[in-house]
Write a protein that holds these residues in place. Structure first.
Motif, mmCIF file in Angstrom:
data_model
loop_
_atom_site.group_PDB
_atom_site.id
_atom_site.type_symbol
_atom_site.label_atom_id
_atom_site.label_comp_id
_atom_site.label_asym_id
_atom_site.label_seq_id
_atom_site.Cartn_x
_atom_site.Cartn_y
_atom_site.Cartn_z
ATOM 1 N N THR A 98 -21.253 64.225 2.187
ATOM 2 C CA THR A 98 -21.595 62.805 2.349
ATOM 3 C C THR A 98 -21.433 62.015 1.050
ATOM 4 O OG1 THR A 98 -23.945 63.110 1.870
ATOM 5 C CG2 THR A 98 -23.255 63.366 4.169
ATOM 6 N N GLY A 99 -21.250 62.729 -0.065
ATOM 7 C CA GLY A 99 -21.044 62.041 -1.337
ATOM 8 C C GLY A 99 -19.837 61.119 -1.328
ATOM 9 N N TRP A 100 -18.861 61.435 -0.486
ATOM 10 C CA TRP A 100 -17.662 60.584 -0.432
ATOM 11 C C TRP A 100 -18.021 59.144 -0.118
ATOM 12 C CZ3 TRP A 100 -13.676 62.048 -2.903
ATOM 13 C CH2 TRP A 100 -13.363 63.417 -3.019
ATOM 14 N N ASN A 101 -19.042 58.975 0.743
ATOM 15 C CA ASN A 101 -19.517 57.609 0.995
ATOM 16 C C ASN A 101 -20.753 57.260 0.179
ATOM 17 O OD1 ASN A 101 -17.607 56.688 2.811
ATOM 18 N ND2 ASN A 101 -18.633 57.688 4.531
ATOM 19 N N LYS A 102 -21.763 58.117 0.300
ATOM 20 C CA LYS A 102 -23.067 57.791 -0.293
ATOM 21 C C LYS A 102 -23.000 57.583 -1.796
ATOM 22 C CE LYS A 102 -26.288 60.271 2.613
ATOM 23 N NZ LYS A 102 -27.115 61.475 2.645
ATOM 24 N N ALA A 103 -22.243 58.431 -2.471
ATOM 25 C CA ALA A 103 -22.168 58.314 -3.928
ATOM 26 C C ALA A 103 -20.974 57.457 -4.350
ATOM 27 C CB ALA A 103 -22.058 59.710 -4.556
ATOM 28 N N GLY A 104 -20.228 56.964 -3.375
ATOM 29 C CA GLY A 104 -19.129 56.060 -3.698
ATOM 30 C C GLY A 104 -17.898 56.741 -4.267
ATOM 31 N N TRP A 105 -17.769 58.066 -4.079
ATOM 32 C CA TRP A 105 -16.609 58.766 -4.649
ATOM 33 C C TRP A 105 -15.291 58.161 -4.192
ATOM 34 C CZ3 TRP A 105 -18.452 64.316 -2.959
ATOM 35 C CH2 TRP A 105 -19.572 64.689 -3.712
ATOM 36 N N MET A 106 -15.256 57.811 -2.899
ATOM 37 C CA MET A 106 -13.983 57.366 -2.341
ATOM 38 C C MET A 106 -13.560 56.013 -2.907
ATOM 39 S SD MET A 106 -11.659 58.597 -0.543
ATOM 40 C CE MET A 106 -12.324 60.019 0.349
ATOM 41 N N ALA A 107 -14.551 55.182 -3.207
ATOM 42 C CA ALA A 107 -14.263 53.828 -3.692
ATOM 43 C C ALA A 107 -14.042 53.789 -5.201
ATOM 44 C CB ALA A 107 -15.420 52.901 -3.321
ATOM 45 N N GLN A 108 -14.374 54.859 -5.881
ATOM 46 C CA GLN A 108 -14.405 54.842 -7.344
ATOM 47 C C GLN A 108 -13.043 54.582 -8.009
ATOM 48 O OE1 GLN A 108 -16.868 58.065 -8.582
ATOM 49 N NE2 GLN A 108 -17.936 56.741 -10.018
ATOM 50 N N PRO A 109 -11.946 55.126 -7.489
ATOM 51 C CA PRO A 109 -10.665 54.852 -8.170
ATOM 52 C C PRO A 109 -10.354 53.361 -8.272
ATOM 53 C CG PRO A 109 -10.412 56.741 -6.728
ATOM 54 C CD PRO A 109 -11.786 56.161 -6.442
ATOM 55 N N MET A 110 -10.702 52.589 -7.261
ATOM 56 C CA MET A 110 -10.452 51.145 -7.344
ATOM 57 C C MET A 110 -11.521 50.455 -8.203
ATOM 58 S SD MET A 110 -7.577 50.551 -5.695
ATOM 59 C CE MET A 110 -7.653 48.770 -5.594
ATOM 60 N N ALA A 111 -12.761 50.914 -8.103
ATOM 61 C CA ALA A 111 -13.839 50.284 -8.872
ATOM 62 C C ALA A 111 -13.639 50.514 -10.369
ATOM 63 C CB ALA A 111 -15.189 50.835 -8.417
ATOM 64 N N LEU A 112 -13.350 51.729 -10.742
ATOM 65 C CA LEU A 112 -13.097 52.017 -12.159
ATOM 66 C C LEU A 112 -11.814 51.326 -12.603
ATOM 67 C CD1 LEU A 112 -13.978 55.840 -12.301
ATOM 68 C CD2 LEU A 112 -15.405 53.933 -13.043
ATOM 69 N N GLY A 113 -10.843 51.258 -11.706
ATOM 70 C CA GLY A 113 -9.581 50.595 -12.030
ATOM 71 C C GLY A 113 -9.800 49.144 -12.434
ATOM 72 N N ASP A 114 -10.688 48.469 -11.745
ATOM 73 C CA ASP A 114 -10.949 47.071 -12.108
ATOM 74 C C ASP A 114 -11.608 46.933 -13.470
ATOM 75 O OD1 ASP A 114 -9.783 45.645 -10.116
ATOM 76 O OD2 ASP A 114 -11.581 45.467 -8.887
ATOM 77 N N ARG A 115 -12.450 47.899 -13.803
ATOM 78 C CA ARG A 115 -13.111 47.824 -15.116
ATOM 79 C C ARG A 115 -12.090 48.052 -16.238
ATOM 80 N NH1 ARG A 115 -18.044 51.750 -13.945
ATOM 81 N NH2 ARG A 115 -18.738 51.220 -16.059
ATOM 82 N N ILE A 116 -11.124 48.919 -15.991
ATOM 83 C CA ILE A 116 -10.031 49.090 -16.950
ATOM 84 C C ILE A 116 -9.148 47.847 -16.923
ATOM 85 C CG2 ILE A 116 -7.927 50.419 -17.421
ATOM 86 C CD1 ILE A 116 -9.555 52.860 -16.289
ATOM 87 N N GLY A 117 -8.965 47.294 -15.737
ATOM 88 C CA GLY A 117 -8.132 46.104 -15.581
ATOM 89 C C GLY A 117 -8.558 44.960 -16.493
ATOM 90 N N ARG A 118 -9.860 44.811 -16.671
ATOM 91 C CA ARG A 118 -10.344 43.743 -17.556
ATOM 92 C C ARG A 118 -9.816 43.940 -18.986
ATOM 93 N NH1 ARG A 118 -14.093 42.287 -21.353
ATOM 94 N NH2 ARG A 118 -14.855 44.415 -21.633
ATOM 95 N N LEU A 119 -9.710 45.184 -19.407
ATOM 96 C CA LEU A 119 -9.295 45.469 -20.789
ATOM 97 C C LEU A 119 -7.804 45.255 -21.003
ATOM 98 C CD1 LEU A 119 -11.280 48.821 -21.244
ATOM 99 C CD2 LEU A 119 -12.057 46.504 -21.800
ATOM 100 N N ILE A 120 -7.042 45.269 -19.932
ATOM 101 C CA ILE A 120 -5.581 45.187 -20.066
ATOM 102 C C ILE A 120 -5.028 43.931 -19.395
ATOM 103 C CG2 ILE A 120 -5.221 47.665 -20.363
ATOM 104 C CD1 ILE A 120 -4.561 47.879 -17.380
ATOM 105 N N GLY A 121 -5.903 43.019 -19.059
ATOM 106 C CA GLY A 121 -5.431 41.732 -18.534
ATOM 107 C C GLY A 121 -4.803 41.803 -17.158
ATOM 108 N N ALA A 122 -5.311 42.730 -16.332
ATOM 109 C CA ALA A 122 -4.786 42.845 -14.965
ATOM 110 C C ALA A 122 -5.598 41.977 -14.022
ATOM 111 C CB ALA A 122 -4.845 44.303 -14.515
ATOM 112 N N GLU A 123 -4.972 41.506 -12.979
ATOM 113 C CA GLU A 123 -5.683 40.789 -11.927
ATOM 114 C C GLU A 123 -6.619 41.772 -11.208
ATOM 115 O OE1 GLU A 123 -2.419 41.120 -12.238
ATOM 116 O OE2 GLU A 123 -1.424 39.159 -12.247
ATOM 117 N N ALA A 124 -7.785 41.293 -10.791
ATOM 118 C CA ALA A 124 -8.741 42.165 -10.098
ATOM 119 C C ALA A 124 -8.111 42.739 -8.833
ATOM 120 C CB ALA A 124 -10.009 41.387 -9.748
ATOM 121 N N GLY A 125 -8.354 44.024 -8.605
ATOM 122 C CA GLY A 125 -7.846 44.663 -7.394
ATOM 123 C C GLY A 125 -6.441 45.224 -7.528
#
Lengths: 396, 396
Positions: free
Chosen positions: B50-77
Motif C-alpha cells: 500500500t506504500g505505492w499510494n499511502k506513502a506517495g511512492w508512485m507520485a514521487q518521481p514527478m513531485a521530486l522532479g518539480d523540486r529539481i525543476g525550480r533549480l534548473i528553470g523548468a516549467e512545473a510538471g
C-alpha cells in the motif's frame, strides 16, 4: 534443508496481517534497516567518494548478481544488477536482435505488458522490419519457426501463475535457430530455475518481489557465457565500459555481462538487497518449491471447499504454475479490498483476478488456514458489498 | 538570501576533512538517515504494497522532479525522475532524433564520455545513417548548421569546469532547426540554469553530485512543454504508460514528461533525495552562484600564489566556468592522493587534472584557505613523492 520456521522469524510482518502479496512486493527483512543505515551513515556519510572502492559499491552489481545467479541456475560471473526490469528487457532484446537477421519477436498475451511495450518501442526505434507477434500462451510452441528471431517470454504468468516449460521451449527455440529472452520476475525466488541447464540465451528479472529487495530494488540480467564476449548492450553507458575511469572517448565493452551495466549503481537499494540475499543465500530452492506447492495446494483445497463462487484461474497441476494462486470473481476487485481490510493481503489484476502469492520464507500452513477462513467469511457474507470496497483505488 | 553558514550545519562532514568533491558525490545531509529509515521501516515495513499510494511512492518521481525543476528553470510538471543519467541521455536523444530526418548528432570532446558512448550505441541500433560528430568545445558554434539533427552537450565540462553559453548555443541551434539535449550533471545545484528561458528542448542530469541525493541517486529528465505531448520515450515501460495499472496489451504514452518514466521507481533512493531537496528547496540560486564564484576566485588566487607548479586548467573568467576549479600537474594523480591523505579531498581526472569542487552549502572561505594551505604544503614539500601515493587506485 531450509528451516522455514526459522526464516519466518527474520521478517517484519505487521501484526494481524497475512501477507500473500510477496509476489508483488516482498516484506522487510529485520536485518535490512541496519544494513541500509550502515550504507547511508558509515559508507556514504563517512567514506564519501572513497566508498566506491572501500565499501565495494563498484563491485556490488556483479557480487550481488552471483548470489542471485545461484537461485536461477546461472553460471558464476554471468549475472549483473542495475536499472529496472524494463530497461534490462530492452538490453536483452536489443542484444538478441543484433545477433540475427530475422525480424519476428515472438511473445505471448500472458507476458507482463511492460515487456511488450518495451518491444514495441524498440521496434519503432530500430526499424529494419521488426515485428512483435503476440500469441496465446498455449500456442507459443506452435509458433516457434525459422521466421522467429527472438522468443521473449515471462516464465510465470503474472495473472494466473501459469508456468511455461522453460527447458522444452528453449530447446525447441534452439533447434529452430531462435534466441530466447526469459523474464524471471515471478520465478526468481519462487521456484528453481536452471538457466545454464536449459541453455537460455538471456534472462532478466527483478528483486523486489520474492527476493525482498524492497520497493525500487534493482533488476538483474543474465547473458549466457557463449554470448558474453559478443553481446551488444545497446544502452552502452560508462559503467559497462572496459575501463570506466579511463574516460576514453570511444566505447569498449567490458568483459562479459559487465557490459550490461549502464550508469551509476543504486548503492542504497543494493544495500537493502544485500541484507535480504543474506537470507536467500541459505535457501534450498528444491525445499522451497516443495513447501510452496504444499502451501498452494492446501490453499486451493481450502478455498474451493469454502467458496463456491470463486473459480480457479491458475493451473490445477502445481507443476504447471509458479508460486501464486489466482481465482476469478466478477466482483474480484471489491472482494480483494474486503479481504485486505480483514487482514489477508493479496492483490487484484484486471479484469477479475484475485491473486495470492505463496512465499515459504514467511508464510506457513497456519497462515494458509487463517487466510482461507477470512476469505470464506468475506465471500460467504458478501462483505465486499460494503460501499467502502466498491471504489477503485488508483493503484490496484 | 540563503544563509550558507546555516546550511553547512545541516551536513555530516567527517572531522578533519575539507571535502572539495561534492561535484562528484555530495555529502550526507544530517536529516537523511532518519528519512531513509522512515522509508524502509515505516513505509516499506509497515505499509508494504500500500506504500505505492499511502506513502506517495508512485507520485514521487514527478513531485521530486518539480523540486529539481525550480533549480534548473523548468516549467512545473515537466521534469521527472528515475533511472540513471546514461539511460535518460538515451531517451532524450532518441526522442529528439524521432522529431527530425537529419542525421548528425553534434557533441564536443568535453562531453562526459558516457553521453558519447550512449550516442554511439544508439546510432548502431537505430541505423538510418545517423552519425556522431565530436568537435572541440570552442568549435561547437561553428558546426551548428542545417545538417545537424541534435546538439548534445554537457553544459559544464567535467574536467575543466568550462561552461557553455546555453542561451546563445540554444538560440543558434533553434535558428538552424537543431534540437538540443543539455546534460546538467555539473550544473544542477552548481549554478542557476534557465531551461525555459533558453528554450531548451531536452535536458537531463543527476542528483548525487551537487544535489546530495547519495550514491546511486536517480537521474532526472526535462522535456520542453512544446514537445511534451509528442516526445517518443523510446524506452517505453509500463510506468510511462497512461494507465500503468490497467495492464493493457498496447502502449499509450502518459501525459507529458511522465511518459519518460520506465520501470519501478527507486523508492529508497528517492527518500534520500527527498531529504536533501528539503535543504535545496530554500536555496537562492543567484546567491549560491555569487558565493560559489567568490570561493573559487579565492581558491585560484591562493593556489596560484603558493603553488607555481600548478597550471590553471579552468577558464579564468568565473562566468565562463561552473562551480569547480581544475589545475594541471604532471604528477596530478599522486599529488591528489597526497592532498587527500592530508585532509583535502578533491579528485583526479586523466591525464593530469586535479579537480576541486566548490559547494557553498557546506564549503566556506575558511575551508578554502585551509585547503590552499594544505595544497601548498603538499606541492612545496613534494609530499606526493612518497611511495604510497604513487600506485594507481582502481577508481580515481
Amino acid at each position: 534443508m531450509t528451516d522455514f520456521a526459522a526464516t519466518k522469524a527474520l521478517f517484519h510482518l505487521p501484526d494481524g496481517m497475512i501477507y500473500l502479496d510477496g509476489n508483488s512486493l516482498g516484506p522487510l527483512p529485520l536485518a535490512t534497516p541496519a544494513r541500509v543505515a550502515q550504507a547511508v551513515q558509515d559508507e556514504w556519510g563517512d567514506m564519501l567518494i572513497t566508498g566506491w572502492n572501500k565499501a565495494g559499491w563498484m563491485a556490488q552489481p556483479m557480487a550481488l548478481g552471483d548470489r542471485i545467479g545461484r537461485l536461477i541456475g546461472a553460471e558464476a560471473g554471468h549475472v549483473t544488477l542495475g536499472d529496472t526490469l524494463s530497461v534490462k528487457v530492452y538490453q536483452a532484446l536489443a542484444a538478441a536482435l543484433a545477433m540475427t537477421d530475422r525480424t519476428v519477436i515472438l511473445s505471448d498475451s500472458g507476458n507482463f505488458p511492460s515487456d511488450l511495450y518495451i518491444a514495441e518501442g524498440l521496434i519503432r526505434a530500430f526499424g529494419r522490419g521488426l515485428e512483435l507477434r503476440v500469441v496465446d500462451p498455449e500456442d507459443v510452441a506452435a509458433h516457434i519457426d525459422g521466421s522467429v528471431a527472438v522468443l521473449m517470454l515471462t516464465q510465470v504468468d503474472y495473472r494466473t501463475g501459469r508456468l511455461h516449460d522453460m527447458a522444452a521451449l528453449t530447446a525447441q527455440a534452439q533447434a529452430a535457430g531462435v534466441l530466447t529472452v526469459w523474464d524471471l520476475a515471478h520465478s526468481a525466488g519462487a521456484l528453481p530455475v536452471d538457466l545454464a541447464g536449459c541453455g537460455a540465451d538471456f534472462a532478466v528479472g527483478c528483486t523486489y518481489k520474492y527476493l525482498n529487495g524492497g520497493p525500487g530494488a534493482p533488476a538483474f540480467i543474465y547473458v549466457a557465457p557463449r554470448h558474453a564476449a559478443t553481446a551488444d548492450p545497446a544502452l552502452q553507458g560508462w559503467l559497462g565500459h572496459d575501463a570506466p575511469f579511463a574516460f576514453e572517448q570511444g566505447y569498449r565493452p567490458g568483459a562479459g555481462v559487465a557490459r550490461m551495466r549502464v550508469g551509476t549503481p543504486p548503492v542504497i537499494q543494493m544495500a537493502a538487497l544485500d541484507a535480504s540475499l543474506a537470507i536467500w543465500d541459505k535457501v534450498d530452492m528444491d525445499a522451497l518449491r516443495t513447501t510452496s506447492i504444499r502451501l498452494s495446494q492446501r490453499f486451493i483445497a481450502g478455498v474451493e471447499a469454502a467458496c463456491p463462487d470463486l473459480t480457479l484461474a491458475s493451473p490445477r497441476d502445481p507443476h504447471a504454475r509458479g508460486s501464486q494462486v489466482s481465482f476469478r470473481h466478477p466482483q474480484g476487485y471489491a472482494a480483494m479490498q474486503a479481504c485486505i481490510a480483514h487482514g489477508v493481503v493479496g492483490d487484484f489484476r484486471a479484469p477479475d483476478i484475485m491473486r495470492f502469492g505463496f512465499t515459504p520464507l514467511f508464510i506457513d500452513a497456519g497462515d494458509v488456514d487463517a487466510a482461507v477462513a477470512v476469505i470464506a467469511r468475506v465471500m460467504g457474507e458478501r462483505l465486499w458489498d460494503a460501499p467502502r470496497f466498491m471504489e477503485r483505488a488508483a493503484v490496484t
